[in-house]
Design a protein around this motif. Sequence first.
Motif, PDB file in Angstrom:
ATOM      1  N   GLY A 293       0.803  -1.212   0.000  1.00  0.00           N
ATOM      2  CA  GLY A 293       0.000   0.000   0.000  1.00  0.00           C
ATOM      3  C   GLY A 293       0.837   1.264   0.000  1.00  0.00           C
ATOM      4  O   GLY A 293       1.947   1.308  -0.564  1.00  0.00           O
ATOM      5  N   PRO A 294       0.358   2.321   0.648  1.00  0.00           N
ATOM      6  CA  PRO A 294       1.093   3.592   0.690  1.00  0.00           C
ATOM      7  C   PRO A 294       2.493   3.449   1.275  1.00  0.00           C
ATOM      8  O   PRO A 294       3.408   4.148   0.869  1.00  0.00           O
ATOM      9  N   SER A 295       2.658   2.531   2.231  1.00  0.00           N
ATOM     10  CA  SER A 295       3.972   2.326   2.840  1.00  0.00           C
ATOM     11  C   SER A 295       4.993   1.884   1.803  1.00  0.00           C
ATOM     12  O   SER A 295       6.135   2.349   1.794  1.00  0.00           O
ATOM     13  N   LEU A 296       4.589   0.983   0.910  1.00  0.00           N
ATOM     14  CA  LEU A 296       5.487   0.528  -0.152  1.00  0.00           C
ATOM     15  C   LEU A 296       5.736   1.638  -1.164  1.00  0.00           C
ATOM     16  O   LEU A 296       6.879   1.927  -1.528  1.00  0.00           O
ATOM     17  N   MET A 297       4.646   2.261  -1.615  1.00  0.00           N
ATOM     18  CA  MET A 297       4.722   3.236  -2.706  1.00  0.00           C
ATOM     19  C   MET A 297       5.463   4.514  -2.320  1.00  0.00           C
ATOM     20  O   MET A 297       6.301   5.014  -3.069  1.00  0.00           O
ATOM     21  N   PHE A 298       5.138   5.042  -1.141  1.00  0.00           N
ATOM     22  CA  PHE A 298       5.619   6.377  -0.801  1.00  0.00           C
ATOM     23  C   PHE A 298       6.718   6.409   0.264  1.00  0.00           C
ATOM     24  O   PHE A 298       7.236   7.485   0.566  1.00  0.00           O
ATOM     25  N   VAL A 299       7.059   5.257   0.815  1.00  0.00           N
ATOM     26  CA  VAL A 299       8.132   5.216   1.808  1.00  0.00           C
ATOM     27  C   VAL A 299       9.266   4.306   1.353  1.00  0.00           C
ATOM     28  O   VAL A 299      10.417   4.731   1.245  1.00  0.00           O
ATOM     29  N   SER A 300       8.955   3.045   1.077  1.00  0.00           N
ATOM     30  CA  SER A 300      10.000   2.074   0.738  1.00  0.00           C
ATOM     31  C   SER A 300      10.615   2.322  -0.638  1.00  0.00           C
ATOM     32  O   SER A 300      11.846   2.357  -0.784  1.00  0.00           O
ATOM     33  N   LEU A 301       9.780   2.467  -1.670  1.00  0.00           N
ATOM     34  CA  LEU A 301      10.314   2.585  -3.030  1.00  0.00           C
ATOM     35  C   LEU A 301      11.159   3.837  -3.255  1.00  0.00           C
ATOM     36  O   LEU A 301      12.194   3.751  -3.936  1.00  0.00           O
ATOM     37  N   PRO A 302      10.785   5.014  -2.719  1.00  0.00           N
ATOM     38  CA  PRO A 302      11.693   6.160  -2.869  1.00  0.00           C
ATOM     39  C   PRO A 302      13.087   5.889  -2.304  1.00  0.00           C
ATOM     40  O   PRO A 302      14.095   6.334  -2.871  1.00  0.00           O
ATOM     41  N   LYS A 303      13.166   5.139  -1.202  1.00  0.00           N
ATOM     42  CA  LYS A 303      14.467   4.783  -0.644  1.00  0.00           C
ATOM     43  C   LYS A 303      15.231   3.865  -1.590  1.00  0.00           C
ATOM     44  O   LYS A 303      16.451   3.980  -1.758  1.00  0.00           O
ATOM     45  N   VAL A 304      14.485   2.938  -2.210  1.00  0.00           N
ATOM     46  CA  VAL A 304      15.104   2.037  -3.188  1.00  0.00           C
ATOM     47  C   VAL A 304      15.685   2.828  -4.358  1.00  0.00           C
ATOM     48  O   VAL A 304      16.814   2.577  -4.798  1.00  0.00           O
ATOM     49  N   PHE A 305      14.944   3.787  -4.859  1.00  0.00           N
ATOM     50  CA  PHE A 305      15.418   4.590  -5.990  1.00  0.00           C
ATOM     51  C   PHE A 305      16.687   5.360  -5.633  1.00  0.00           C
ATOM     52  O   PHE A 305      17.608   5.466  -6.446  1.00  0.00           O
ATOM     53  N   MET A 306      16.740   5.868  -4.431  1.00  0.00           N
ATOM     54  CA  MET A 306      17.920   6.627  -4.016  1.00  0.00           C
ATOM     55  C   MET A 306      19.139   5.730  -3.812  1.00  0.00           C
ATOM     56  O   MET A 306      20.274   6.165  -3.929  1.00  0.00           O
ATOM     57  N   GLU A 307      18.884   4.454  -3.531  1.00  0.00           N
ATOM     58  CA  GLU A 307      19.989   3.489  -3.419  1.00  0.00           C
ATOM     59  C   GLU A 307      20.619   3.210  -4.782  1.00  0.00           C
ATOM     60  O   GLU A 307      21.724   2.678  -4.861  1.00  0.00           O
ATOM     61  N   MET A 308      19.923   3.550  -5.842  1.00  0.00           N
ATOM     62  CA  MET A 308      20.420   3.273  -7.191  1.00  0.00           C
ATOM     63  C   MET A 308      21.478   4.266  -7.643  1.00  0.00           C
ATOM     64  O   MET A 308      22.051   4.117  -8.735  1.00  0.00           O
ATOM     65  N   GLY A 309      21.724   5.284  -6.854  1.00  0.00           N
ATOM     66  CA  GLY A 309      22.751   6.261  -7.207  1.00  0.00           C
ATOM     67  C   GLY A 309      22.224   7.373  -8.090  1.00  0.00           C
ATOM     68  O   GLY A 309      21.072   7.795  -7.985  1.00  0.00           O
ATOM     69  N   ALA A 310      23.083   7.826  -9.008  1.00  0.00           N
ATOM     70  CA  ALA A 310      22.760   8.996  -9.830  1.00  0.00           C
ATOM     71  C   ALA A 310      21.517   8.802 -10.689  1.00  0.00           C
ATOM     72  O   ALA A 310      20.793   9.760 -10.982  1.00  0.00           O
ATOM     73  N   ILE A 311      21.259   7.561 -11.092  1.00  0.00           N
ATOM     74  CA  ILE A 311      20.123   7.311 -11.975  1.00  0.00           C
ATOM     75  C   ILE A 311      18.811   7.193 -11.195  1.00  0.00           C
ATOM     76  O   ILE A 311      17.734   7.091 -11.780  1.00  0.00           O
ATOM     77  N   GLY A 312      18.894   7.238  -9.867  1.00  0.00           N
ATOM     78  CA  GLY A 312      17.719   7.040  -9.025  1.00  0.00           C
ATOM     79  C   GLY A 312      16.597   8.025  -9.290  1.00  0.00           C
ATOM     80  O   GLY A 312      15.422   7.650  -9.326  1.00  0.00           O
ATOM     81  N   ASN A 313      16.947   9.308  -9.496  1.00  0.00           N
ATOM     82  CA  ASN A 313      15.914  10.317  -9.781  1.00  0.00           C
ATOM     83  C   ASN A 313      15.197  10.029 -11.090  1.00  0.00           C
ATOM     84  O   ASN A 313      13.988  10.221 -11.202  1.00  0.00           O
ATOM     85  N   VAL A 314      15.947   9.558 -12.078  1.00  0.00           N
ATOM     86  CA  VAL A 314      15.359   9.256 -13.387  1.00  0.00           C
ATOM     87  C   VAL A 314      14.402   8.069 -13.281  1.00  0.00           C
ATOM     88  O   VAL A 314      13.262   8.123 -13.768  1.00  0.00           O
ATOM     89  N   ILE A 315      14.873   6.993 -12.637  1.00  0.00           N
ATOM     90  CA  ILE A 315      14.034   5.805 -12.481  1.00  0.00           C
ATOM     91  C   ILE A 315      12.802   6.139 -11.651  1.00  0.00           C
ATOM     92  O   ILE A 315      11.684   5.711 -11.951  1.00  0.00           O
ATOM     93  N   GLY A 316      13.006   6.925 -10.590  1.00  0.00           N
ATOM     94  CA  GLY A 316      11.882   7.327  -9.749  1.00  0.00           C
ATOM     95  C   GLY A 316      10.860   8.141 -10.520  1.00  0.00           C
ATOM     96  O   GLY A 316       9.651   7.944 -10.372  1.00  0.00           O
TER      97      GLY A 316
END
Length: 470
Positions: A293-316
């Motif tokens: 739910g919202p916990s996955l979409m708006f809390v967990s996944l943004p952290k995952v995208f930022m773990e991806m490094g420079a491309i994280g903003n693009v993927i997000g």
Amino acid sequence: MEQSRSSFKGSLGFVLAAAGSAVGLGNIWRFPYLAAKDGGGLFLAIYLMLALTFGFAMLTSETAIGRKTKQSPLTAYGKVHKKWGWLGFLASIVPFIIMPYYCVIGGWVLKYFIAFVSGQGKAAASDEYFGTFITDKTQPNVMLIVFILVCAVIIFMGVDKGIERFSKIIMPLLLILVIGIAIYSLTLTKAEDGTVRTGLQGLKILFVPDMHDVSLKQFAITVVDAMGQLFYSLSVAMGIMIAYGSYVRDEDNLVKSINQIEIFDTAVAFLAGIMIIPAVYVFMGKDGLSASGPSLMFVSLPKVFMEMGAIGNVIGALFFAMVLFAAITSAISILEAIVSSIIDKFNASRHVSTIIETILALLIGIAVCRGFDGSSKFYIEAHLPNMPDEANGQLLDVMDYISNNILMPIVAICTCILIGWVVKTKYVEDEVTKNGEKANRRTLYRVMIKYISPILLFLLLLMSLGVISF
């Protein structure tokens, strides 16, 4: 009634519009969580089986009712049987309740899309970002207004020039984004504490059946979870498929269209799992897959995208663009179910009907936004049966519970009784095969709509009400 009812210009427009309705937030934020929780491949197998049986029966019934009566959900049931008009009223309440809070969540998606597009992904991934945003007195309202106005403009333009044209553009883009992000997710890898986690290992969690400790109780839980997910993701029992079915031309092949909708919805659900589970597993491990739910979409996944490094903003940004497309296509279908009901019942114009419902949804939506502020008069505390503690306490949760867990199963059960036992299945069968189409699953349809679907739906309702639990 309207002198000349609008219609989709072709079966492709109907399929894409209906698939757009079915492919919503439930496919993206709930399907991956349930798949990971309920044994991966075991859940997928059960889900697929139910899609081909239960999903097929409900989609067929509602679409056929719509095309045969050429009416919206509010008035269609009375056309099927004059003593069952009350069911149309019940079915119309569902989208009316869902529309405001769904648009509130759509506003949240818009906010995160803007954050990642503008390079603010790091801020969006912080622990306090989501909570600070939804309790703000202004921002959620602004996002809600923008989101709902976009939906209103599309509905305002009509069936063929609005819904159909928009779906033909957005749905292919959505599919491309889902496939692209899913492929990228599989290429991810991370070394931590001497171990290496890869996207392909995460894929095994999704597709390989986990049969460890699979008891009869766990199997029953998996069946109920798959049933609930399919039920909510297909947009049945909320008037949408009746409204959309009423716009299908008599000469179009309904059997083929329903099959295509089944395939599209199931494929996107599976792709959502491929897109999310490997990425979350790589950067957060198996523990990260416990969020939904919202916990996955708006809390967990943004952290995952930022773990991806420079491309994280693009993927997000690409991810939230995809989610935004899915949210809009679902929201316009919900809005259309209400607008078409106003048109058919009160002989109002499309423009007036759209304006009325937009204003009502906006006012209720603002109340929902304020419901997250503990100092607001719209903040409520309510314990909902069979719901985790984190899903209690807000107006949004209560509205979601009433519409999804109570009204939708009741509407679906009553539809099964009406078609299976009152007017008989021939009512739907004749409509589906009116152009000489071959009904390969006729026997399956009869068994599902008369016996199996009502039983499964009744069990789902009892579980939702807390009468039974596992």
